[in-house]
Design a protein around this motif. Structure first.
Motif, mmCIF file in Angstrom:
data_model
loop_
_atom_site.group_PDB
_atom_site.id
_atom_site.type_symbol
_atom_site.label_atom_id
_atom_site.label_comp_id
_atom_site.label_asym_id
_atom_site.label_seq_id
_atom_site.Cartn_x
_atom_site.Cartn_y
_atom_site.Cartn_z
ATOM 1 N N ARG A 218 0.827 -1.215 0.000
ATOM 2 C CA ARG A 218 0.000 0.000 0.000
ATOM 3 C C ARG A 218 0.856 1.259 0.000
ATOM 4 O O ARG A 218 0.432 2.301 -0.492
ATOM 5 N N THR A 219 2.052 1.167 0.560
ATOM 6 C CA THR A 219 2.928 2.341 0.587
ATOM 7 C C THR A 219 3.545 2.627 -0.775
ATOM 8 O O THR A 219 4.110 3.699 -0.980
ATOM 9 N N LEU A 220 3.435 1.680 -1.702
ATOM 10 C CA LEU A 220 4.080 1.826 -3.010
ATOM 11 C C LEU A 220 3.115 2.231 -4.109
ATOM 12 O O LEU A 220 3.553 2.661 -5.178
ATOM 13 N N ILE A 221 1.825 2.084 -3.871
ATOM 14 C CA ILE A 221 0.864 2.220 -4.965
ATOM 15 C C ILE A 221 0.072 3.518 -4.862
ATOM 16 O O ILE A 221 0.000 4.157 -3.822
ATOM 17 N N ASP A 222 -0.537 3.882 -5.986
ATOM 18 C CA ASP A 222 -1.354 5.086 -6.083
ATOM 19 C C ASP A 222 -2.514 5.014 -5.083
ATOM 20 O O ASP A 222 -3.154 3.968 -4.933
ATOM 21 N N PRO A 223 -2.810 6.129 -4.383
ATOM 22 C CA PRO A 223 -3.910 6.113 -3.405
ATOM 23 C C PRO A 223 -5.267 5.754 -4.014
ATOM 24 O O PRO A 223 -6.182 5.352 -3.288
ATOM 25 N N ARG A 224 -5.410 5.894 -5.339
ATOM 26 C CA ARG A 224 -6.685 5.552 -5.975
ATOM 27 C C ARG A 224 -6.850 4.052 -6.180
ATOM 28 O O ARG A 224 -7.881 3.598 -6.676
ATOM 29 N N SER A 225 -5.838 3.276 -5.815
ATOM 30 C CA SER A 225 -5.928 1.823 -5.957
ATOM 31 C C SER A 225 -7.072 1.290 -5.103
ATOM 32 O O SER A 225 -7.388 1.839 -4.047
ATOM 33 N N LEU A 226 -7.688 0.223 -5.577
ATOM 34 C CA LEU A 226 -8.843 -0.369 -4.900
ATOM 35 C C LEU A 226 -8.453 -1.707 -4.274
ATOM 36 O O LEU A 226 -7.735 -2.492 -4.887
ATOM 37 N N ILE A 227 -8.935 -1.951 -3.084
ATOM 38 C CA ILE A 227 -8.690 -3.225 -2.399
ATOM 39 C C ILE A 227 -9.920 -4.106 -2.592
ATOM 40 O O ILE A 227 -10.978 -3.829 -2.036
ATOM 41 N N ALA A 228 -9.779 -5.141 -3.408
ATOM 42 C CA ALA A 228 -10.895 -6.061 -3.634
ATOM 43 C C ALA A 228 -11.014 -7.056 -2.480
ATOM 44 O O ALA A 228 -12.072 -7.638 -2.255
ATOM 45 N N GLY A 229 -9.922 -7.285 -1.758
ATOM 46 C CA GLY A 229 -9.959 -8.095 -0.552
ATOM 47 C C GLY A 229 -9.908 -9.592 -0.787
ATOM 48 O O GLY A 229 -9.729 -10.084 -1.901
ATOM 49 N N THR A 230 -10.101 -10.314 0.309
ATOM 50 C CA THR A 230 -10.017 -11.780 0.267
ATOM 51 C C THR A 230 -11.286 -12.413 -0.292
ATOM 52 O O THR A 230 -11.302 -13.619 -0.555
ATOM 53 N N GLU A 231 -12.353 -11.616 -0.449
ATOM 54 C CA GLU A 231 -13.616 -12.154 -0.947
ATOM 55 C C GLU A 231 -13.747 -12.014 -2.456
ATOM 56 O O GLU A 231 -14.815 -12.272 -3.014
ATOM 57 N N ALA A 232 -12.686 -11.593 -3.138
ATOM 58 C CA ALA A 232 -12.738 -11.464 -4.595
ATOM 59 C C ALA A 232 -13.050 -12.822 -5.218
ATOM 60 O O ALA A 232 -12.642 -13.868 -4.689
ATOM 61 N N LEU A 245 -6.465 -3.757 -6.978
ATOM 62 C CA LEU A 245 -6.504 -3.176 -8.323
ATOM 63 C C LEU A 245 -5.667 -1.903 -8.263
ATOM 64 O O LEU A 245 -6.103 -0.878 -7.743
ATOM 65 N N VAL A 246 -4.445 -1.995 -8.774
ATOM 66 C CA VAL A 246 -3.473 -0.909 -8.635
ATOM 67 C C VAL A 246 -3.688 0.123 -9.744
ATOM 68 O O VAL A 246 -3.728 -0.219 -10.927
ATOM 69 N N ALA A 247 -3.800 1.382 -9.335
ATOM 70 C CA ALA A 247 -4.053 2.460 -10.285
ATOM 71 C C ALA A 247 -2.769 2.912 -10.977
ATOM 72 O O ALA A 247 -1.740 3.113 -10.326
ATOM 73 N N ASP A 248 -2.864 3.045 -12.317
ATOM 74 C CA ASP A 248 -1.791 3.633 -13.145
ATOM 75 C C ASP A 248 -0.408 3.107 -12.770
ATOM 76 O O ASP A 248 0.523 3.866 -12.440
ATOM 77 N N LEU A 249 -0.263 1.791 -12.828
ATOM 78 C CA LEU A 249 1.019 1.148 -12.511
ATOM 79 C C LEU A 249 1.936 1.230 -13.732
ATOM 80 O O LEU A 249 1.632 0.662 -14.785
ATOM 81 N N ASP A 250 3.074 1.925 -13.611
ATOM 82 C CA ASP A 250 4.008 2.013 -14.732
ATOM 83 C C ASP A 250 5.041 0.900 -14.622
ATOM 84 O O ASP A 250 5.042 0.104 -13.670
ATOM 85 N N SER A 251 5.954 0.833 -15.594
ATOM 86 C CA SER A 251 6.917 -0.274 -15.634
ATOM 87 C C SER A 251 7.842 -0.259 -14.421
ATOM 88 O O SER A 251 8.184 -1.314 -13.875
ATOM 89 N N ARG A 252 8.216 0.927 -13.980
ATOM 90 C CA ARG A 252 9.081 1.012 -12.803
ATOM 91 C C ARG A 252 8.352 0.524 -11.559
ATOM 92 O O ARG A 252 8.911 -0.234 -10.753
ATOM 93 N N GLY A 253 7.107 0.957 -11.403
ATOM 94 C CA GLY A 253 6.324 0.504 -10.263
ATOM 95 C C GLY A 253 6.083 -0.988 -10.299
ATOM 96 O O GLY A 253 6.065 -1.656 -9.247
ATOM 97 N N ARG A 254 5.905 -1.512 -11.511
ATOM 98 C CA ARG A 254 5.693 -2.960 -11.663
ATOM 99 C C ARG A 254 6.921 -3.727 -11.189
ATOM 100 O O ARG A 254 6.806 -4.719 -10.457
ATOM 101 N N ARG A 255 8.087 -3.258 -11.591
ATOM 102 C CA ARG A 255 9.324 -3.924 -11.160
ATOM 103 C C ARG A 255 9.487 -3.867 -9.647
ATOM 104 O O ARG A 255 9.946 -4.824 -9.015
#
Length: 396
Positions: A218-232, A245-255
């Motif tokens: 959570r400290t690495l991702i955009d605040p607009r990211s959504l937590i679908a949780g364990t019930e997905a 569901l991570v918002a606007d994840l670029d290649s650097r963030g992916r790595r």
């Protein structure tokens, strides 16, 4: 336990003429309080004008009347219904300011300005009405204690409203995440996003990861990211896993996510338009279902496209494999196994004998013998591009 309000604010009984003099000035005092707040607290320069300003003047008059009620009450008596209603109104004011989006700092500043103005007007009236100088200090203490109490009650209301609205927004965001992983239409998704006060990003990327990593990620991702949780959907087969569901994840963030997840079992789907987040989630879930993702393989689904494609229709793949291997029907299972791995290596290494031998850990002469056996079984089909394509896919 905190001291009762009546005890904290009591202890001074003002003479009736002094109280009467101050009551006569309440309307003007309330007007000057509102004017001072408009002038000195920018957040209220517009909201307190016009009709709302007049409503606030009425509320200030009521609050000051409640204060004078307390100064007219004998020691030991209760605070009275009007005083209690004033504190109830202060609590409601705090909640209303939170709903309006104004910070508690702005409201606290308004209370400070109001206290100063009210003290100036009330003390002037009290002195003119004959309040002894010896009681003036106690009177000042009482004024500021009263307004501090009102401010504290408003702070409580503001905090309670933020907590409540925060929980409501969190539920809206959870519903939005669940809807995106289902078949929620664009209009419905936009409506949920609006209710949750959520600004849609350009893309969302599904990440299925152990729940224990959620705090770190959570400290690495955009605040607009959504937590679908364990019930997905689908996670019942993967206990202790959660979906993000991570918002606007670029290649650097992916790595960086790949690095932080490490060798844990997890899967990071492809980035998709936010409304198509389900596609990213389905791929991540399929990757886990194939036993890929983490431990000895990459958690990035982009590194598993071949097995994802070749297993997309298991029944069709089985039929294709059976057709490719049909010339071996009737042979002993051990022979079929050796010829099948040789055919696969022959296709992947484009017939280079030494490379095939190295891949199979056999002597080149053994490869020569097996390839000769394959030529007997398949004939000209080994040179047919269509067969080569089918065999490569079937044995991939």
């Amino acid at each position: 336990m905190s001291e009762p309000r009546s005890a904290r604010l009591g202890g001074l009984r003002l003479p009736d003429p002094v109280i009467a003099a101050m009551r006569g000035e309440l309307a003007g005092c309330a007007e000057r309080v509102v004017s001072s707040v408009i002038r000195e607290v920018p957040s209220y320069s517009e909201p307190f004008r016009g009709r709302m300003g007049r409503n606030i003047e009425t509320a200030v008059t009521m609050a000051l009347s409640g204060f004078l009620d307390m100064t007219a009450t004998p020691a030991g008596a209760g605070p009275g219904s009007r005083v209690e209603s004033v504190f109830e109104a202060a609590y409601a004011l705090g909640r209303g300011e939170a709903r309006s989006g104004r910070s508690m700092d702005a409201l606290a500043a308004a209370y400070r300005v109001g206290a100063r103005t009210a003290w100036h007007d009330l003390s002037s009236s009290a002195v003119e009405a004959g309040l002894p100088a010896a009681e003036l200090a106690r009177f000042a203490e009482l004024v500021f204690d009263y307004i501090d109490e009102l401010s504290a009650v408003s702070v409580s209301g503001h905090a309670d409203e933020l907590a409540t609205s925060g929980r409501v927004r969190e539920r809206h965001l959870e519903r939005l995440a669940a809807g995106l992983l289902a078949d929620l239409g664009t209009d419905d998704a936009l409506a949920l996003a609006e209710r949750a006060d959520w600004e849609p990003p350009t893309t969302l990327t599904a990440v299925i990861t152990p729940e224990s990593t959620l705090g770190t990620l959570r400290t690495l991702i955009d605040p607009r990211s959504l937590i679908a949780g364990t019930e997905a959907p689908g996670l019942d087969e993967h206990p202790d896993m959660t979906a993000i569901l991570v918002a606007d994840l670029d290649s650097r963030g992916r790595r960086e996510l790949v690095r932080r997840i490490g060798d844990r079992t997890a899967a990071i789907g492809p980035s998709r338009q936010w409304i198509d987040a389900k596609g990213s989630y389905v791929r991540a879930l399929r990757t886990l279902g194939l036993g890929l993702g983490g431990e000895e393989s990459s958690v990035d689904t982009d590194d598993h496209l071949v097995p994802l494609v070749t297993t997309a229709d298991g029944s069709a793949l089985a039929d294709l494999r059976a057709r490719v291997l049909a010339p071996m029907d009737g042979l002993r299972p051990s022979t079929v196994a050796k010829l099948t791995e040789t055919l696969r290596a022959w296709l992947l290494h484009q017939g280079r004998r030494d490379d095939i031998a190295a891949a199979l850990f056999v002597h080149p002469q053994t490869v020569r013998y097996r390839v000769g056996r394959l030529r007997e079984l398949y004939g000209d089909r080994l040179a047919d591009p269509q067969f080569v394509l089918e065999a490569t896919i079937a044995l991939a």
